[in-house]
Write a protein that holds these residues in place. Structure first.
Motif, PDB file in Angstrom:
ATOM      1  N   LEU A  39       8.167   8.405  10.225  1.00 41.68           N
ATOM      2  CA  LEU A  39       9.076   7.284   9.967  1.00 41.68           C
ATOM      3  C   LEU A  39       9.053   6.238  11.086  1.00 41.68           C
ATOM      4  N   ALA A  40       8.931   6.674  12.324  1.00 35.12           N
ATOM      5  CA  ALA A  40       8.868   5.705  13.435  1.00 35.12           C
ATOM      6  C   ALA A  40       7.636   4.823  13.304  1.00 35.12           C
ATOM      7  N   ASP A  41       6.486   5.427  12.967  1.00 33.85           N
ATOM      8  CA  ASP A  41       5.255   4.655  12.759  1.00 33.85           C
ATOM      9  C   ASP A  41       5.432   3.672  11.604  1.00 33.85           C
ATOM     10  N   MET A  42       6.082   4.144  10.540  1.00 35.85           N
ATOM     11  CA  MET A  42       6.290   3.288   9.378  1.00 35.85           C
ATOM     12  C   MET A  42       7.121   2.057   9.737  1.00 35.85           C
ATOM     13  N   ILE A  43       8.180   2.267  10.478  1.00 42.31           N
ATOM     14  CA  ILE A  43       9.065   1.157  10.867  1.00 42.31           C
ATOM     15  C   ILE A  43       8.308   0.128  11.699  1.00 42.31           C
ATOM     16  N   GLN A  44       7.404   0.610  12.552  1.00 40.12           N
ATOM     17  CA  GLN A  44       6.663  -0.292  13.428  1.00 40.12           C
ATOM     18  C   GLN A  44       5.509  -0.997  12.719  1.00 40.12           C
ATOM     19  N   CYS A  45       4.963  -0.370  11.665  1.00 36.97           N
ATOM     20  CA  CYS A  45       3.783  -0.934  10.991  1.00 36.97           C
ATOM     21  C   CYS A  45       4.120  -1.780   9.768  1.00 36.97           C
ATOM     22  N   THR A  46       5.289  -1.570   9.170  1.00 37.15           N
ATOM     23  CA  THR A  46       5.594  -2.249   7.912  1.00 37.15           C
ATOM     24  C   THR A  46       6.867  -3.085   8.029  1.00 37.15           C
ATOM     25  N   ASP A  88       0.864  -1.181   0.000  1.00 39.62           N
ATOM     26  CA  ASP A  88       0.000   0.000   0.000  1.00 39.62           C
ATOM     27  C   ASP A  88       0.896   1.225   0.000  1.00 39.62           C
ATOM     28  N   SER A  89       0.366   2.338  -0.468  1.00 41.40           N
ATOM     29  CA  SER A  89       1.176   3.564  -0.479  1.00 41.40           C
ATOM     30  C   SER A  89       0.846   4.475   0.698  1.00 41.40           C
ATOM     31  N   ARG A  90      -0.193   4.121   1.467  1.00 40.62           N
ATOM     32  CA  ARG A  90      -0.646   5.000   2.541  1.00 40.62           C
ATOM     33  C   ARG A  90      -0.534   4.308   3.887  1.00 40.62           C
ATOM     34  N   ASP A 125      -4.088  -5.428  13.140  1.00 40.40           N
ATOM     35  CA  ASP A 125      -4.470  -6.608  13.916  1.00 40.40           C
ATOM     36  C   ASP A 125      -4.522  -7.871  13.061  1.00 40.40           C
ATOM     37  N   PHE A 126      -4.335  -7.730  11.744  1.00 39.41           N
ATOM     38  CA  PHE A 126      -4.305  -8.899  10.854  1.00 39.41           C
ATOM     39  C   PHE A 126      -2.921  -9.545  10.923  1.00 39.41           C
ATOM     40  N   ASN A 127      -2.898 -10.852  10.768  1.00 42.02           N
ATOM     41  CA  ASN A 127      -1.633 -11.599  10.842  1.00 42.02           C
ATOM     42  C   ASN A 127      -0.965 -11.612   9.463  1.00 42.02           C
ATOM     43  N   CYS A 128      -0.476 -10.451   9.051  1.00 43.27           N
ATOM     44  CA  CYS A 128       0.206 -10.355   7.760  1.00 43.27           C
ATOM     45  C   CYS A 128       1.190  -9.193   7.811  1.00 43.27           C
ATOM     46  N   SER A 129       1.987  -9.061   6.749  1.00 47.24           N
ATOM     47  CA  SER A 129       3.009  -8.013   6.703  1.00 47.24           C
ATOM     48  C   SER A 129       2.775  -7.129   5.482  1.00 47.24           C
ATOM     49  N   TYR A 130       3.494  -5.991   5.461  1.00 41.86           N
ATOM     50  CA  TYR A 130       3.214  -4.980   4.442  1.00 41.86           C
ATOM     51  C   TYR A 130       4.495  -4.355   3.888  1.00 41.86           C
ATOM     52  N   THR A 131       4.408  -4.012   2.607  1.00 41.58           N
ATOM     53  CA  THR A 131       5.388  -3.127   1.974  1.00 41.58           C
ATOM     54  C   THR A 131       4.712  -1.785   1.774  1.00 41.58           C
ATOM     55  N   ILE A 132       5.371  -0.706   2.181  1.00 44.44           N
ATOM     56  CA  ILE A 132       4.829   0.619   1.878  1.00 44.44           C
ATOM     57  C   ILE A 132       5.520   1.130   0.619  1.00 44.44           C
ATOM     58  N   LEU A 133       4.701   1.576  -0.336  1.00 45.47           N
ATOM     59  CA  LEU A 133       5.203   1.891  -1.671  1.00 45.47           C
ATOM     60  C   LEU A 133       5.683   3.333  -1.810  1.00 45.47           C
TER      61      LEU A 133
END
Length: 355
Positions: A83-90, A56-58, A67-75
């Motif tokens: 950036l801190a939120d990004m590191i923790q979420c993706t 996702d880009s957002r 809360d879903f059991n999966c991982s993400y790439t931010i585009l």
């Protein structure tokens, strides 16, 4: 009342077909969920297929799925304050600026997280990316960072410029990646070869080192993005816009002096990109829109009534605008016939693997 009709079964079927095709070519299928605003019900149907990684880009879309059991790439590059939120979420981010990568490393060190990075290379789209002659210099510096793991490189087509990928691109990307790996003695885990526009080449060519594609539009619209034509074996119109007729009146065309029957439906350019929607009934056409109204020429058909619902197919632009519009109700559909088709598909794949 205008709404979006979302056929979850058809989306899941499209994903299953794309997943099967790409699996057979040893290419990882990464669904891009930015156009559907990270919709939870859609993502859950994709997870049900065993898909565990999305793009996702957002950041806000990814955050609502944490809360879903999966991982993400931010585009898309994340602004510095997030950036801190990004590191923790993706798990992975696609990056183009060396100073931003240094800052990610600094923050990741504080958080005690190893963050994975893919470098976007500006190939011929011209929207974003590192210039090809700078890639080695970037990688040399990134490999010295303690909390950044470089996992690969990525390429883009048809996001800014309309130049579609061709066989020469596949050949040159492979040659480019091989040259980098040879010079640095570092093997790329991921070579992300592009978006939906790369699918036509994938059908008939060996993509070599390219082992991931980021697919959004073809998944949700069922079209070849290089031609905007339907892809065989995929469903189109998995998400349609439905609007209610609120007025029908005879009108006069002041240029031709011909009368016509006009309907108004309850959507306008506040709700969606009205220049990129098309009535599914091909005997009527859009005349124009204002902020809250869409005017339609009914082609003098008198069977339409106030209160009738008219459905519209959506371009990628209109789909995205509509899905992000919180004022449009989302109506989710499970289609028993398509569900049976998915089950049969799964059974055939199981039989093939056993044999």
């Amino acid at each position: 009342m205008a709404n979006l009709k979302i056929n979850l079964s058809k989306i899941q079927y499209n994903a299953k077909v794309l997943q099967t095709i790409l699996d057979s070519k040893q290419i990882h299928f990464t669904p891009v969920i930015k156009s559907i605003a990270g919709d939870r019900q859609i993502v859950q149907k994709l997870i049900d297929l065993g898909i565990t990684h999305f793009a996702d880009s957002r950041l806000e879309n990814i955050s609502q799925l944490n809360d879903f059991n999966c991982s993400y790439t931010i585009l898309r590059s994340t602004k510095q304050s997030k950036l801190a939120d990004m590191i923790q979420c993706t798990k992975i981010s696609i990056q183009t600026e060396l100073n931003t990568i240094f800052e990610i490393n600094r923050i990741a060190k504080k958080l005690n997280i190893k963050h994975q990075v893919i470098l976007m290379v500006d190939w011929k789209d011209g929207r974003e990316g590192i210039l090809t002659y700078d890639v080695v210099k970037y990688i040399e510096q990134i490999l010295q960072l303690s909390h950044i793991q470089l996992v690969g490189v990525s390429f883009n087509f048809m996001c800014f410029k309309s130049k579609l990928p061709i066989e020469d691109d596949v050949f040159m990307i492979n040659k480019f990646v091989s040259a980098i790996e040879r010079e640095l003695g570092y093997r790329m885990t991921i070579v992300s070869g592009g978006n939906s526009s790369m699918l036509p080449l994938t059908m008939y060519n060996d993509l070599g080192k390219i082992n991931e594609l980021r697919i959004g539009e073809t998944l949700f619209r069922g079209v070849d993005t290089t031609t905007d034509r339907a892809v065989a074996h995929l469903y189109q119109n998995t998400i349609v816009l439905e609007a209610e007729v609120i007025e029908i009146k005879p009108r006069l065309n002041h240029i031709t002096n011909q009368s016509y029957l006009q309907a108004i439906v309850d959507i306008g350019y506040i709700d969606t990109d009205t220049t990129h929607i098309t009535p599914i009934a091909n005997d009527i056409h859009i005349l124009g829109a204002s902020s809250d109204h869409l005017m339609i020429d009914l082609n003098n058909q008198d069977h339409y009534q106030v209160g009738d619902m008219i459905q519209f197919e959506l371009s990628y632009e209109a789909l995205s605008r509509s899905m992000y519009n919180k004022n449009l109700e989302k109506v989710y559909i499970l289609d028993s016939k398509v569900e049976t088709l998915i089950e049969s598909f799964n059974q055939s794949l199981c039989s093939m693997h056993k044999s």
